[in-house]
Design an enzyme around this catalytic site. Structure first.
Site, PDB file in Angstrom:
ATOM      1  N   ASP A 110       0.882  -1.160   0.000  1.00 36.46           N
ATOM      2  CA  ASP A 110       0.000   0.000   0.000  1.00 36.46           C
ATOM      3  C   ASP A 110       0.934   1.229   0.000  1.00 36.46           C
ATOM      4  O   ASP A 110       2.128   1.087   0.303  1.00 36.46           O
ATOM      5  CB  ASP A 110      -0.857  -0.046   1.274  1.00 36.46           C
ATOM      6  CG  ASP A 110      -1.697   1.193   1.450  1.00 36.46           C
ATOM      7  OD1 ASP A 110      -2.413   1.564   0.518  1.00 36.46           O
ATOM      8  OD2 ASP A 110      -1.632   1.798   2.545  1.00 36.46           O
ATOM      9  N   LEU A 111       0.431   2.401  -0.330  1.00 37.61           N
ATOM     10  CA  LEU A 111       1.314   3.577  -0.387  1.00 37.61           C
ATOM     11  C   LEU A 111       1.219   4.423   0.883  1.00 37.61           C
ATOM     12  O   LEU A 111       2.123   4.427   1.728  1.00 37.61           O
ATOM     13  CB  LEU A 111       0.978   4.419  -1.620  1.00 37.61           C
ATOM     14  CG  LEU A 111       1.819   5.679  -1.810  1.00 37.61           C
ATOM     15  CD1 LEU A 111       3.268   5.340  -2.141  1.00 37.61           C
ATOM     16  CD2 LEU A 111       1.239   6.560  -2.924  1.00 37.61           C
ATOM     17  N   ASP A 112       0.070   5.097   1.018  1.00 37.15           N
ATOM     18  CA  ASP A 112      -0.074   6.037   2.139  1.00 37.15           C
ATOM     19  C   ASP A 112      -0.150   5.283   3.469  1.00 37.15           C
ATOM     20  O   ASP A 112      -1.025   4.435   3.659  1.00 37.15           O
ATOM     21  CB  ASP A 112      -1.343   6.869   1.925  1.00 37.15           C
ATOM     22  CG  ASP A 112      -1.576   7.832   3.066  1.00 37.15           C
ATOM     23  OD1 ASP A 112      -0.584   8.245   3.683  1.00 37.15           O
ATOM     24  OD2 ASP A 112      -2.738   8.152   3.352  1.00 37.15           O
ATOM     25  N   THR A 169       1.595  10.314   3.819  1.00 39.51           N
ATOM     26  CA  THR A 169       0.929  11.420   3.121  1.00 39.51           C
ATOM     27  C   THR A 169      -0.386  11.794   3.807  1.00 39.51           C
ATOM     28  O   THR A 169      -1.012  12.789   3.430  1.00 39.51           O
ATOM     29  CB  THR A 169       0.662  11.065   1.643  1.00 39.51           C
ATOM     30  OG1 THR A 169       0.299   9.694   1.574  1.00 39.51           O
ATOM     31  CG2 THR A 169       1.878  11.301   0.790  1.00 39.51           C
ATOM     32  N   LYS A 210      -8.488   7.112   5.818  1.00 44.18           N
ATOM     33  CA  LYS A 210      -7.291   6.377   5.387  1.00 44.18           C
ATOM     34  C   LYS A 210      -7.664   5.208   4.475  1.00 44.18           C
ATOM     35  O   LYS A 210      -8.522   4.399   4.832  1.00 44.18           O
ATOM     36  CB  LYS A 210      -6.509   5.880   6.598  1.00 44.18           C
ATOM     37  CG  LYS A 210      -5.745   6.991   7.268  1.00 44.18           C
ATOM     38  CD  LYS A 210      -4.809   6.484   8.338  1.00 44.18           C
ATOM     39  CE  LYS A 210      -4.033   7.662   8.916  1.00 44.18           C
ATOM     40  NZ  LYS A 210      -3.234   7.270  10.073  1.00 44.18           N
ATOM     41  N   SER A 220      -2.509   0.702  -4.373  1.00 48.74           N
ATOM     42  CA  SER A 220      -2.931   1.895  -3.625  1.00 48.74           C
ATOM     43  C   SER A 220      -4.232   2.475  -4.176  1.00 48.74           C
ATOM     44  O   SER A 220      -4.512   2.349  -5.370  1.00 48.74           O
ATOM     45  CB  SER A 220      -1.819   2.952  -3.735  1.00 48.74           C
ATOM     46  OG  SER A 220      -2.287   4.216  -3.339  1.00 48.74           O
ATOM     47  N   ALA A 221      -4.981   3.144  -3.312  1.00 48.71           N
ATOM     48  CA  ALA A 221      -6.211   3.828  -3.744  1.00 48.71           C
ATOM     49  C   ALA A 221      -5.899   5.191  -4.361  1.00 48.71           C
ATOM     50  O   ALA A 221      -6.762   5.818  -4.973  1.00 48.71           O
ATOM     51  CB  ALA A 221      -7.137   4.014  -2.550  1.00 48.71           C
ATOM     52  N   LYS A 262     -10.943  -0.813  -1.858  1.00 50.69           N
ATOM     53  CA  LYS A 262     -10.770  -1.701  -0.714  1.00 50.69           C
ATOM     54  C   LYS A 262     -11.945  -1.475   0.248  1.00 50.69           C
ATOM     55  O   LYS A 262     -12.356  -0.330   0.398  1.00 50.69           O
ATOM     56  CB  LYS A 262      -9.453  -1.374   0.024  1.00 50.69           C
ATOM     57  CG  LYS A 262      -8.200  -1.473  -0.850  1.00 50.69           C
ATOM     58  CD  LYS A 262      -7.012  -0.821  -0.137  1.00 50.69           C
ATOM     59  CE  LYS A 262      -5.838  -0.649  -1.085  1.00 50.69           C
ATOM     60  NZ  LYS A 262      -4.720   0.130  -0.507  1.00 50.69           N
ATOM     61  N   GLU A 316      -0.115  -3.451   4.582  1.00 52.50           N
ATOM     62  CA  GLU A 316      -1.233  -2.480   4.651  1.00 52.50           C
ATOM     63  C   GLU A 316      -1.330  -1.799   6.004  1.00 52.50           C
ATOM     64  O   GLU A 316      -1.041  -2.415   7.028  1.00 52.50           O
ATOM     65  CB  GLU A 316      -2.555  -3.226   4.428  1.00 52.50           C
ATOM     66  CG  GLU A 316      -3.208  -3.000   3.095  1.00 52.50           C
ATOM     67  CD  GLU A 316      -3.744  -1.602   2.861  1.00 52.50           C
ATOM     68  OE1 GLU A 316      -3.838  -0.800   3.810  1.00 52.50           O
ATOM     69  OE2 GLU A 316      -4.076  -1.292   1.708  1.00 52.50           O
ATOM     70  N   ASP A 317      -1.783  -0.541   5.991  1.00 45.77           N
ATOM     71  CA  ASP A 317      -2.011   0.165   7.263  1.00 45.77           C
ATOM     72  C   ASP A 317      -3.495   0.386   7.531  1.00 45.77           C
ATOM     73  O   ASP A 317      -3.848   0.942   8.570  1.00 45.77           O
ATOM     74  CB  ASP A 317      -1.298   1.521   7.262  1.00 45.77           C
ATOM     75  CG  ASP A 317      -1.990   2.520   6.353  1.00 45.77           C
ATOM     76  OD1 ASP A 317      -2.356   2.133   5.219  1.00 45.77           O
ATOM     77  OD2 ASP A 317      -2.190   3.667   6.770  1.00 45.77           O
TER      78      ASP A 317
HETATM   79  P1  B16 Z   1      -5.709  10.559  -3.979  1.00 49.06           P
HETATM   80  P2  B16 Z   1      -3.467   4.358   0.020  1.00 49.06           P
HETATM   81  C1  B16 Z   1      -5.142   6.456  -0.134  1.00 49.06           C
HETATM   82  O1  B16 Z   1      -3.859   5.898  -0.334  1.00 49.06           O
HETATM   83  C2  B16 Z   1      -5.146   7.348   1.097  1.00 49.06           C
HETATM   84  O2  B16 Z   1      -4.937   6.560   2.268  1.00 49.06           O
HETATM   85  C3  B16 Z   1      -6.469   8.053   1.218  1.00 49.06           C
HETATM   86  O3  B16 Z   1      -6.474   8.897   2.354  1.00 49.06           O
HETATM   87  C4  B16 Z   1      -6.718   8.876  -0.060  1.00 49.06           C
HETATM   88  O4  B16 Z   1      -7.977   9.526  -0.010  1.00 49.06           O
HETATM   89  C5  B16 Z   1      -6.670   7.912  -1.251  1.00 49.06           C
HETATM   90  O5  B16 Z   1      -5.412   7.264  -1.285  1.00 49.06           O
HETATM   91  C6  B16 Z   1      -6.882   8.648  -2.566  1.00 49.06           C
HETATM   92  O6  B16 Z   1      -5.793   9.496  -2.784  1.00 49.06           O
HETATM   93  O7  B16 Z   1      -6.577  11.712  -3.620  1.00 49.06           O
HETATM   94  O8  B16 Z   1      -4.240  10.880  -4.042  1.00 49.06           O
HETATM   95  O9  B16 Z   1      -6.185   9.852  -5.220  1.00 49.06           O
HETATM   96  O10 B16 Z   1      -3.439   4.246   1.509  1.00 49.06           O
HETATM   97  O11 B16 Z   1      -4.502   3.436  -0.635  1.00 49.06           O
HETATM   98  O12 B16 Z   1      -2.118   4.231  -0.602  1.00 49.06           O
HETATM   99 MG    MG Z   2      -2.788   3.181   3.361  1.00 48.08          MG
END
Ligand code: B16
Ligand code: MG
Length: 217
Positions: free
Chosen positions: A9-11, A17, A45, A114-115, A145, A169-170
């Protein structure tokens, strides 16, 4: 040789972030007269941008047209991107480079699940894009997810079965997605929150090379 897929996962796993998402959402919330706290931010998140806006509007009982929502989504993202301008490898979470380098040295596949729609520029800015054999992000998937689509696509791209894939994953939804796909789930963060994960680590500093070796073999 064993070649597994290690899906990150990224964030919250690779970079923190969440603090920038918070500042950007808070600015928009203030503008709309909605009280938005760090606690509220926790529930965003791993949640997509569109869904995050819906949650914030519901918090303030704000009704809006599609055109207004689209305008606010653009505004939030522009604000968020302004925090990423100066981002570099110093923003990588502790020991992320060690784990990526170890997996590469052991010829394992590395993928992103990642989302975020901003995943690629973040990997570039933090100088780790070259580690990734596959990237699946918010631009590629239609089901968020806890739907396992993002991880299944990542495993598929590197040609590895779900059973031979490991997800870091977090978020609770991300752990559930990995479990649904019958992948190995590794929670990075609070073990009480991520209790559904097969393995738990506070962060990568407590995840030793021996554990990665065990997963590889
Ligand atoms: P963006 P992850 C997610 O990243 C974030 O945790 C979430 O807070 C954010 O709204 C989502 O990405 C979308 O991000 O606005 O940059 O498209 O944890 O799935 O890596
Ligand atoms: Mg995350």
């Amino acid at each position: 040789m064993n070649k597994k897929a290690f899906i990150f996962d990224l964030d919250g796993v690779i970079v923190d972030t969440a603090k920038y998402h918070f500042l950007a959402w808070q600015k928009l919330a203030n503008q709309l007269g909605i009280h938005f706290t760090h606690e509220h931010n926790e529930s965003l998140k791993g949640v997509s941008r569109v869904r995050s806006l819906e949650i914030i509007l519901a918090l303030g009982n704000v009704q809006a047209t599609e055109a207004e929502k689209n305008k606010w989504l653009v505004q939030k993202n522009e604000e968020y991107l302004s925090y990423l301008v100066t981002m570099d490898e110093k923003e990588l979470l502790p020991d992320v480079p060690r784990v990526l380098a170890f997996l590469k040295e052991h010829q394992q596949f590395i993928a992103l699940g990642s989302a975020s729609k901003n995943a690629r520029p973040i990997l570039e800015k933090t100088n780790i894009l070259h580690y990734f054999d596959a990237i699946v992000d918010g631009n590629d998937v239609s089901n968020a997810k806890p739907d396992p689509e993002v991880f299944i696509r990542a495993a598929h791209l590197v040609g590895v079965s779900n059973a031979n894939s490991i997800v870091f994953e977090d978020s609770v939804a991300g752990i559930q997605a990995a479990n649904t796909a019958q992948m190995i789930s590794v929670g990075i963060g609070d073990p009480l929150v991520l209790h559904e994960a097969q393995y738990n680590f506070k962060d990568f500093t407590s995840l030793e090379d021996a554990f990665l070796e065990k997963l590889i073999n």
